[in-house]
Structures are given as structure tokens and as C-alpha cells.
Design a protein around this motif. Structure first.
Motif, PDB file in Angstrom:
ATOM      1  N   ASP A 168       0.748  -1.332  -0.211  1.00  0.00           N
ATOM      2  CA  ASP A 168      -0.002   0.108  -0.070  1.00  0.00           C
ATOM      3  C   ASP A 168       0.902   1.223  -0.050  1.00  0.00           C
ATOM      4  N   TRP A 169       0.346   2.163  -0.507  1.00  0.00           N
ATOM      5  CA  TRP A 169       0.932   3.805  -0.376  1.00  0.00           C
ATOM      6  C   TRP A 169      -0.088   4.432   0.377  1.00  0.00           C
ATOM      7  N   VAL A 170       0.400   5.494   1.258  1.00  0.00           N
ATOM      8  CA  VAL A 170      -0.397   6.276   2.152  1.00  0.00           C
ATOM      9  C   VAL A 170      -0.121   7.707   1.625  1.00  0.00           C
ATOM     10  N   GLU A 171      -0.943   8.553   1.721  1.00  0.00           N
ATOM     11  CA  GLU A 171      -1.037   9.933   1.339  1.00  0.00           C
ATOM     12  C   GLU A 171      -1.323  10.695   2.610  1.00  0.00           C
ATOM     13  N   ARG A 172      -0.540  11.917   3.169  1.00  0.00           N
ATOM     14  CA  ARG A 172      -0.872  12.682   4.177  1.00  0.00           C
ATOM     15  C   ARG A 172      -1.159  13.991   3.841  1.00  0.00           C
ATOM     16  N   LYS A 173      -1.972  14.553   4.823  1.00  0.00           N
ATOM     17  CA  LYS A 173      -2.277  16.075   4.716  1.00  0.00           C
ATOM     18  C   LYS A 173      -1.657  16.418   6.004  1.00  0.00           C
ATOM     19  N   ILE A 174      -0.917  17.574   5.582  1.00  0.00           N
ATOM     20  CA  ILE A 174      -0.222  18.171   6.803  1.00  0.00           C
ATOM     21  C   ILE A 174      -0.629  19.615   7.062  1.00  0.00           C
ATOM     22  N   PHE A 175      -1.012  19.810   8.397  1.00  0.00           N
ATOM     23  CA  PHE A 175      -1.581  21.388   8.601  1.00  0.00           C
ATOM     24  C   PHE A 175      -0.495  22.222   8.928  1.00  0.00           C
ATOM     25  N   CYS A 176      -0.564  23.669   8.269  1.00  0.00           N
ATOM     26  CA  CYS A 176       0.513  24.282   8.314  1.00  0.00           C
ATOM     27  C   CYS A 176       0.578  25.224   9.690  1.00  0.00           C
ATOM     28  N   GLY A 177      -0.853  25.443  10.450  1.00  0.00           N
ATOM     29  CA  GLY A 177      -0.672  26.349  11.633  1.00  0.00           C
ATOM     30  C   GLY A 177      -0.021  27.581  11.567  1.00  0.00           C
ATOM     31  N   LYS A 178       0.478  28.005  12.371  1.00  0.00           N
ATOM     32  CA  LYS A 178       1.110  29.252  12.671  1.00  0.00           C
ATOM     33  C   LYS A 178       2.399  29.512  12.278  1.00  0.00           C
ATOM     34  N   GLU A 179       3.204  28.420  12.931  1.00  0.00           N
ATOM     35  CA  GLU A 179       4.683  28.309  12.927  1.00  0.00           C
ATOM     36  C   GLU A 179       5.146  26.792  12.651  1.00  0.00           C
ATOM     37  N   VAL A 180       6.530  26.724  12.331  1.00  0.00           N
ATOM     38  CA  VAL A 180       7.295  25.590  12.047  1.00  0.00           C
ATOM     39  C   VAL A 180       7.179  24.722  13.447  1.00  0.00           C
ATOM     40  N   PRO A 181       7.006  23.584  13.372  1.00  0.00           N
ATOM     41  CA  PRO A 181       7.100  22.906  14.665  1.00  0.00           C
ATOM     42  C   PRO A 181       8.751  23.109  15.336  1.00  0.00           C
ATOM     43  N   GLU A 182       8.979  23.202  16.369  1.00  0.00           N
ATOM     44  CA  GLU A 182      10.160  23.603  17.082  1.00  0.00           C
ATOM     45  C   GLU A 182      11.264  22.643  16.724  1.00  0.00           C
ATOM     46  N   ARG A 183      10.849  21.312  17.039  1.00  0.00           N
ATOM     47  CA  ARG A 183      12.024  20.232  16.807  1.00  0.00           C
ATOM     48  C   ARG A 183      12.437  20.199  15.309  1.00  0.00           C
ATOM     49  N   VAL A 184      11.410  20.662  14.435  1.00  0.00           N
ATOM     50  CA  VAL A 184      11.808  20.328  12.990  1.00  0.00           C
ATOM     51  C   VAL A 184      12.716  21.678  12.641  1.00  0.00           C
ATOM     52  N   ALA A 185      12.182  22.929  13.082  1.00  0.00           N
ATOM     53  CA  ALA A 185      13.183  23.948  12.920  1.00  0.00           C
ATOM     54  C   ALA A 185      14.706  23.655  13.341  1.00  0.00           C
ATOM     55  N   ARG A 186      14.646  23.151  14.665  1.00  0.00           N
ATOM     56  CA  ARG A 186      16.027  22.960  15.330  1.00  0.00           C
ATOM     57  C   ARG A 186      16.881  22.172  14.631  1.00  0.00           C
ATOM     58  N   MET A 187      15.980  21.047  14.156  1.00  0.00           N
ATOM     59  CA  MET A 187      16.819  20.043  13.255  1.00  0.00           C
ATOM     60  C   MET A 187      17.196  20.515  11.992  1.00  0.00           C
ATOM     61  N   GLY A 188      16.360  21.368  11.420  1.00  0.00           N
ATOM     62  CA  GLY A 188      17.066  21.969   9.927  1.00  0.00           C
ATOM     63  C   GLY A 188      18.051  23.036  10.069  1.00  0.00           C
ATOM     64  N   ALA A 189      18.087  23.731  11.451  1.00  0.00           N
ATOM     65  CA  ALA A 189      19.242  24.531  11.732  1.00  0.00           C
ATOM     66  C   ALA A 189      20.517  23.883  11.826  1.00  0.00           C
ATOM     67  N   LEU A 190      20.523  22.690  12.662  1.00  0.00           N
ATOM     68  CA  LEU A 190      21.697  21.799  13.064  1.00  0.00           C
ATOM     69  C   LEU A 190      22.094  21.393  11.802  1.00  0.00           C
ATOM     70  N   CYS A 191      21.379  20.933  10.916  1.00  0.00           N
ATOM     71  CA  CYS A 191      22.023  19.874   9.641  1.00  0.00           C
ATOM     72  C   CYS A 191      22.700  21.149   9.055  1.00  0.00           C
ATOM     73  N   GLN A 192      22.246  22.161   9.027  1.00  0.00           N
ATOM     74  CA  GLN A 192      23.219  23.377   8.328  1.00  0.00           C
ATOM     75  C   GLN A 192      24.577  23.768   9.198  1.00  0.00           C
ATOM     76  N   GLU A 193      24.444  23.756  10.359  1.00  0.00           N
ATOM     77  CA  GLU A 193      25.573  24.163  11.129  1.00  0.00           C
ATOM     78  C   GLU A 193      26.605  23.000  11.109  1.00  0.00           C
ATOM     79  N   ARG A 194      26.125  21.837  11.274  1.00  0.00           N
ATOM     80  CA  ARG A 194      27.083  20.890  11.578  1.00  0.00           C
ATOM     81  C   ARG A 194      27.532  20.231  10.066  1.00  0.00           C
ATOM     82  N   TYR A 195      26.912  20.005   9.189  1.00  0.00           N
ATOM     83  CA  TYR A 195      27.359  19.511   7.667  1.00  0.00           C
ATOM     84  C   TYR A 195      27.483  20.453   6.797  1.00  0.00           C
TER      85      TYR A 195
END
Length: 374
Positions: A168-195
Motif C-alpha cells: 500500500d501507499w499512504v498520502e498525508r495531509k499536513i496542517f500548516c498552523g502558525k509556525e514550523v514545529p520547534e523540533r523540526v526548525a531546530r533539526m533543520g538549523a543543526l544540519c546546516q551548522e554541523r554538515y
């Protein structure tokens, strides 16, 4: 009485590709393919996949009226890769009549036997970027342009015919809300700083174009181990590059490079064009183009066409960088949600990406398999 006839001329090809538009005329969720695009996909002079594939198409008629269709693809490259003897079925549509669905399926099985195949599998296309998977859950939502819509009764016909789940394949609907989840933002910043990864900034699609070809090539390694995947040829990559250039928005062409400025990952998003295409009834005319460009300016609902990361760059937070920045830009345009394309349910790497987001699984599709009796 149902008559099965192989498609052999241009008139029948048009009837074959127009049939689902007639079948789903009253559906508010069905999004048709452009008939011209479908004609090209199944034309050896236009589709480079015919370098390693054979294909046949059939229509079912009753009293001169088309009541169903089915196509079958012998993908030799996939069979070599998987050491298999399988035939793929595709474009399988029919009225709610078992006599029709069975007659069509039996026709495809008969060709499989002629070829010495032991399995019929589908719905699948020529490659993993073609439309594939039969909808089995999530019928009351408008489809994406890149996916297939079908009525709920299809599943009952498949089971009665003796087909079973392959995956099977699944498809997801992601809700934007008001801001990017804090953990996601932190991981994105870390991948730029570290690598030292960097997300490219583009002001126009002309600036994106030099990177698209390199980005699309990542698909061949990123998805190599997934079910049914066949490497894309240079000509196929060129065709998909044209599609990205047509519907792409530079804000949502999310291309990541390493310190050597080599593309290591990408994500492509765009405002949904489903409504404009649905209202065009499979034809590209001036009014359809106007509606298409209107949809491309409306950021309320976005479609995530694809995300891919080189295998050697996995587990470094690149997915968070791509999706976090994509959502940040979507929020600036007051986006309510974005939806993914089909993702194989056992692809744990991509499924884990969404655990930090508010989301729902809103559609499920199935690849069916049928073991051909000797």
C-alpha cells in the motif's frame, strides 16, 4: 454481452483515454489526465520507457458503448531487476459490472500467459513517477493531478477476481498552523551548522533550471530499493524536468547542496492545480490555461510532489530543512495545508519524517497482485 477489443487505431486510443472522463463526469473528486499527455505516454515515439517496455491496450464495449478499459505493460527492466516474470496492469477502469471487469482482467491474464509471466501486478505505470495505485480509502476528497481516482466498488471487484494486496501507499495531509514545529526548525538549523548543507534561494524558475536535472537524478538512488522502482533514463528525466518548469514556483523548489555545491536532496511543492484540471475535462484550452494560472497563484492548498535525499546523506536532518523551510514559506502565503503524494507504507525513513507535524493519513492506495495459475 461484453466485447473486448484491442486498441489499434487513433480513434480507439481517444476512446480509451476519454473513457474515465465519461465514467467520472458526475464525480466532484476525480481529476482527469490530459488526453494529449496520455496519448504521448502510450506512444513509443514520445515515451522513452518503450526502450525497455512493451504495452497493449483494450476496451470493453456493450452495444457499441465503451464500458471499461485496461492496459498491460511488460516492463523488462523491472523484471530483470527483481528477477521476476510479472506483467503490470494499468489504466484499469470499468462500470460497476463484474462481467466487464472480469472480461478485461482475463484479457490481460491471457497476454501474461502468452509471455510466460507468472504474476500480474498493478495498477502500475512505466516508472515510479507514473500514476499508480488503486484508491481503497479516502474517496470523498479531490484527488491530486499526479494520482488516480477510482470509485469504491473497484476494491470489491479486485477481491472477487482473486487479487491480493502486494503493498500500500499512504498520502498525508499536513496542517500548516502558525509556525514550523520547534523540533523540526531546530533539526533543520543543526544540519546546516554541523554538515554545511545549504538550501538554495531562487527568484525565478530560470535560476532553478540548472539544478533540476541533477536533482531528478537523485531519484534513481534515493528510491532504488523501493518496490517496483526502475531507474529513470536521461530522456525520462528531461521530460519530468519540463513538467517541473511548467508548474514550478521558485519559492517551493527546495534544493539542498553540500559544501561543494553538489545537489544532495530536493523537494518540489506547488499550489494545487486539481480544480483547474478537473474543470478542463481532460483538454488543454485557453480557459483551462487561465484557470491553471489562477490556481498556481492560490497558495491555500499545496501539493508536495516529491522529496528525495541521497542515501549517503540520510539521518542528517535534511528532510527537516526542506520541509521546515517549505512550510515557513507556505505560512507566509496563508497556506492552510499541504498534501503529499503516495508514499509506500513500509518506507520507514519517509514515514518517520511526519511524526513531528500535525497531520492525518487521508488516502490509501493499493498495488494488487495476482498469481497466474499454470
Amino acid at each position: 454481452m461484453v466485447e473486448i477489443r484491442e486498441v489499434s487505431d487513433r480513434k480507439d486510443r481517444k476512446r480509451f483515454f476519454k473513457f474515465p472522463i465519461d465514467l467520472y463526469r458526475d464525480s466532484e473528486y476525480f481529476v482527469p489526465n490530459f488526453i494529449a499527455d496520455e496519448m504521448d505516454t502510450f506512444n513509443p515515439d514520445h515515451n522513452p520507457a518503450f526502450a525497455y517496455s512493451e504495452c497493449r491496450l483494450w476496451i470493453a464495449e456493450r452495444n457499441g458503448k465503451v464500458v471499461g478499459r485496461i492496459g498491460a505493460i511488460l516492463n523488462k527492466a523491472a523484471n530483470v531487476k527483481e528477477n521476476a516474470r510479472q506483467l503490470r496492469f494499468t489504466r484499469y477502469d470499468f462500470v460497476d459490472d463484474y462481467e466487464v471487469s472480469k472480461a478485461l482482467f482475463d484479457t490481460a491474464v491471457a497476454w501474461a500467459r502468452e509471455l510466460g509471466m507468472t504474476e500480474l501486478r498493478g495498477p502500475l505505470g512505466f516508472s515510479n513517477l507514473d500514476q499508480q495505485g488503486m484508491l481503497i480509502d479516502g474517496f470523498e476528497q479531490m484527488d491530486m493531478y499526479i494520482t488516480i481516482y477510482n470509485y469504491p466498488y473497484y476494491k470489491e471487484h479486485m477481491e472477487r477476481l482473486g487479487l491480493e494486496k502486494k503493498w500500500d501507499w499512504v498520502e498525508r495531509k499536513i496542517f500548516c498552523g502558525k509556525e514550523v514545529p520547534e523540533r523540526v526548525a531546530r533539526m533543520g538549523a543543526l544540519c546546516q551548522e554541523r554538515y554545511g548543507y545549504r538550501l538554495k534561494e531562487f527568484k525565478s524558475m530560470s535560476e532553478v533550471k540548472p539544478y533540476i536535472n541533477e536533482a531528478m537524478r537523485i531519484i534513481n538512488t534515493a528510491f532504488e530499493k523501493l518496490h517496483g522502482i526502475v531507474p529513470l533514463s536521461d530522456k525520462q528525466i528531461a521530460n519530468y524536468t519540463k513538467l517541473v518548469m511548467l508548474v514550478g514556483n521558485p519559492e517551493y523548489c527546495l534544493i539542498v547542496t553540500n559544501p561543494e555545491d553538489k545537489v544532495v536532496a530536493f523537494g518540489f511543492m506547488a499550489p494545487s492545480i486539481s480544480n483547474a484540471i478537473r474543470r478542463g475535462h481532460g483538454r488543454i484550452g485557453p480557459l483551462t490555461l487561465i484557470r491553471l494560472f489562477e490556481d498556481l497563484r492560490d497558495h491555500t492548498h499545496l501539493d508536495m510532489y516529491m522529496i528525495a535525499v541521497r542515501p549517503e546523506d540520510h539521518l542528517k536532518g535534511i528532510e527537516s530543512l526542506i520541509l521546515g523551510e517549505g512550510m515557513r514559506r507556505a505560512i507566509r502565503h496563508n497556506c492552510a495545508d499541504f498534501q503529499t503524494g503516495p508514499m509506500q507504507e513500509d518506507n520507514i525513513k519517509i514515514q518517520n519524517v511526519w511524526k513531528h507535524w500535525e497531520h492525518i493519513i487521508h488516502r490509501r492506495r493499493r498495488c494488487w497482485t495476482y498469481n497466474i495459475p499454470e
